[in-house]
Design a protein around this motif. Structure first.
Motif, PDB file in Angstrom:
ATOM      1  N   UNK A  46      28.394 -46.862 -26.928  1.00 44.76           N
ATOM      2  CA  UNK A  46      28.361 -45.410 -27.133  1.00 44.76           C
ATOM      3  C   UNK A  46      27.802 -44.713 -25.901  1.00 44.76           C
ATOM      4  N   UNK A  47      26.744 -45.269 -25.327  1.00 40.53           N
ATOM      5  CA  UNK A  47      26.135 -44.687 -24.129  1.00 40.53           C
ATOM      6  C   UNK A  47      27.112 -44.755 -22.958  1.00 40.53           C
ATOM      7  N   UNK A  48      27.795 -45.875 -22.822  1.00 39.84           N
ATOM      8  CA  UNK A  48      28.769 -46.025 -21.741  1.00 39.84           C
ATOM      9  C   UNK A  48      29.905 -45.018 -21.904  1.00 39.84           C
ATOM     10  N   UNK A  49      30.402 -44.841 -23.116  1.00 36.71           N
ATOM     11  CA  UNK A  49      31.469 -43.867 -23.359  1.00 36.71           C
ATOM     12  C   UNK A  49      31.018 -42.458 -22.975  1.00 36.71           C
ATOM     13  N   UNK A  50      29.806 -42.117 -23.344  1.00 35.61           N
ATOM     14  CA  UNK A  50      29.289 -40.792 -23.006  1.00 35.61           C
ATOM     15  C   UNK A  50      29.187 -40.629 -21.493  1.00 35.61           C
ATOM     16  N   UNK A  51      28.727 -41.660 -20.798  1.00 38.95           N
ATOM     17  CA  UNK A  51      28.593 -41.588 -19.337  1.00 38.95           C
ATOM     18  C   UNK A  51      29.967 -41.477 -18.679  1.00 38.95           C
ATOM     19  N   UNK A  52      30.926 -42.235 -19.160  1.00 37.08           N
ATOM     20  CA  UNK A  52      32.278 -42.174 -18.592  1.00 37.08           C
ATOM     21  C   UNK A  52      32.892 -40.798 -18.821  1.00 37.08           C
ATOM     22  N   UNK A  53      32.679 -40.250 -19.990  1.00 39.50           N
ATOM     23  CA  UNK A  53      33.201 -38.907 -20.277  1.00 39.50           C
ATOM     24  C   UNK A  53      32.573 -37.886 -19.337  1.00 39.50           C
ATOM     25  N   UNK A  54      31.279 -37.982 -19.135  1.00 38.40           N
ATOM     26  CA  UNK A  54      30.580 -37.058 -18.234  1.00 38.40           C
ATOM     27  C   UNK A  54      31.110 -37.179 -16.806  1.00 38.40           C
ATOM     28  N   UNK A  55      31.268 -38.403 -16.341  1.00 35.55           N
ATOM     29  CA  UNK A  55      31.779 -38.627 -14.990  1.00 35.55           C
ATOM     30  C   UNK A  55      33.210 -38.100 -14.875  1.00 35.55           C
ATOM     31  N   UNK A  56      33.990 -38.297 -15.914  1.00 36.71           N
ATOM     32  CA  UNK A  56      35.380 -37.825 -15.897  1.00 36.71           C
ATOM     33  C   UNK A  56      35.439 -36.305 -15.802  1.00 36.71           C
ATOM     34  N   UNK A  57      34.586 -35.628 -16.550  1.00 37.58           N
ATOM     35  CA  UNK A  57      34.546 -34.157 -16.506  1.00 37.58           C
ATOM     36  C   UNK A  57      34.134 -33.691 -15.113  1.00 37.58           C
ATOM     37  N   UNK A  58      33.124 -34.319 -14.540  1.00 35.48           N
ATOM     38  CA  UNK A  58      32.672 -33.946 -13.194  1.00 35.48           C
ATOM     39  C   UNK A  58      33.774 -34.193 -12.174  1.00 35.48           C
ATOM     40  N   UNK A  59      34.470 -35.313 -12.312  1.00 37.39           N
ATOM     41  CA  UNK A  59      35.538 -35.650 -11.375  1.00 37.39           C
ATOM     42  C   UNK A  59      36.668 -34.627 -11.446  1.00 37.39           C
ATOM     43  N   UNK A  60      36.978 -34.177 -12.640  1.00 37.12           N
ATOM     44  CA  UNK A  60      38.013 -33.154 -12.788  1.00 37.12           C
ATOM     45  C   UNK A  60      37.580 -31.858 -12.114  1.00 37.12           C
ATOM     46  N   UNK A  61      36.310 -31.501 -12.257  1.00 34.38           N
ATOM     47  CA  UNK A  61      35.778 -30.311 -11.593  1.00 34.38           C
ATOM     48  C   UNK A  61      35.860 -30.434 -10.085  1.00 34.38           C
ATOM     49  N   UNK A  62      35.556 -31.614  -9.552  1.00 39.38           N
ATOM     50  CA  UNK A  62      35.650 -31.826  -8.112  1.00 39.38           C
ATOM     51  C   UNK A  62      37.099 -31.719  -7.634  1.00 39.38           C
ATOM     52  N   UNK A  63      38.012 -32.222  -8.436  1.00 39.73           N
ATOM     53  CA  UNK A  63      39.430 -32.137  -8.056  1.00 39.73           C
ATOM     54  C   UNK A  63      39.884 -30.677  -7.976  1.00 39.73           C
ATOM     55  N   UNK A  64      39.438 -29.868  -8.937  1.00 32.21           N
ATOM     56  CA  UNK A  64      39.795 -28.442  -8.928  1.00 32.21           C
ATOM     57  C   UNK A  64      39.212 -27.779  -7.684  1.00 32.21           C
ATOM     58  N   UNK A  65      37.956 -28.041  -7.378  1.00 31.23           N
ATOM     59  CA  UNK A  65      37.321 -27.439  -6.201  1.00 31.23           C
ATOM     60  C   UNK A  65      37.996 -27.899  -4.921  1.00 31.23           C
ATOM     61  N   UNK A  66      38.332 -29.175  -4.832  1.00 35.93           N
ATOM     62  CA  UNK A  66      38.998 -29.708  -3.645  1.00 35.93           C
ATOM     63  C   UNK A  66      40.368 -29.083  -3.468  1.00 35.93           C
ATOM     64  N   UNK A  67      41.089 -28.912  -4.571  1.00 34.54           N
ATOM     65  CA  UNK A  67      42.404 -28.267  -4.505  1.00 34.54           C
ATOM     66  C   UNK A  67      42.253 -26.839  -4.013  1.00 34.54           C
ATOM     67  N   UNK A  68      41.238 -26.119  -4.492  1.00 31.49           N
ATOM     68  CA  UNK A  68      41.011 -24.748  -4.033  1.00 31.49           C
ATOM     69  C   UNK A  68      40.677 -24.691  -2.556  1.00 31.49           C
ATOM     70  N   UNK A  69      39.844 -25.651  -2.097  1.00 24.18           N
ATOM     71  CA  UNK A  69      39.470 -25.686  -0.671  1.00 24.18           C
ATOM     72  C   UNK A  69      40.686 -25.993   0.177  1.00 24.18           C
ATOM     73  N   UNK A  70      41.491 -26.942  -0.257  1.00 26.09           N
ATOM     74  CA  UNK A  70      42.686 -27.299   0.487  1.00 26.09           C
ATOM     75  C   UNK A  70      43.675 -26.119   0.537  1.00 26.09           C
ATOM     76  N   UNK A  71      43.791 -25.377  -0.564  1.00 28.66           N
ATOM     77  CA  UNK A  71      44.691 -24.232  -0.601  1.00 28.66           C
ATOM     78  C   UNK A  71      44.198 -23.118   0.308  1.00 28.66           C
ATOM     79  N   UNK A  72      42.883 -22.965   0.446  1.00 28.24           N
ATOM     80  CA  UNK A  72      42.296 -21.926   1.275  1.00 28.24           C
ATOM     81  C   UNK A  72      42.410 -22.266   2.761  1.00 28.24           C
ATOM     82  N   UNK A  73      42.552 -23.508   3.094  1.00 24.16           N
ATOM     83  CA  UNK A  73      42.593 -23.929   4.509  1.00 24.16           C
ATOM     84  C   UNK A  73      43.900 -23.622   5.147  1.00 24.16           C
TER      85      UNK A  73
END
Length: 79
Positions: free
Chosen positions: A52-79
């Motif tokens: 259960x703890x591992x699932x929660x950690x993986x979910x948290x990391x997945x959400x953060x990773x998705x946020x980073x992908x959105x930010x990276x896409x925005x930075x790349x689009x702005x460049x």
């Protein structure tokens, strides 16, 4: 040998004793194995909690990773 022969009876008794010893050893081994069951169940319960703890950690990391992908896409689009 005759069934009334004392040697025959002695041999039969010895065989019966050996069989009884084998049964007692088997029962003793079963008792040892049965005594381990509660500790195994506790280990399984602990593993379930860890999963259960591992699932929660993986979910948290997945959400953060998705946020980073959105930010990276925005930075790349702005460049």
């Amino acid at each position: 040998m005759n069934h009334n022969d004392p040697k025959y009876v002695a041999v039969l008794l010895e065989e019966i004793r050996d069989q009884n010893k084998a049964v007692l050893e088997a029962v003793s081994d079963m008792q040892i194995n049965v005594s381990k069951i509660p500790s195994i169940e506790a280990g399984v319960a602990e593993l379930k909690q860890d999963v259960k703890v591992i699932k929660a950690a993986v979910t948290d990391v997945s959400v953060k990773q998705q946020g980073y992908e959105v930010r990276l896409t925005q930075i790349e689009a702005a460049s």
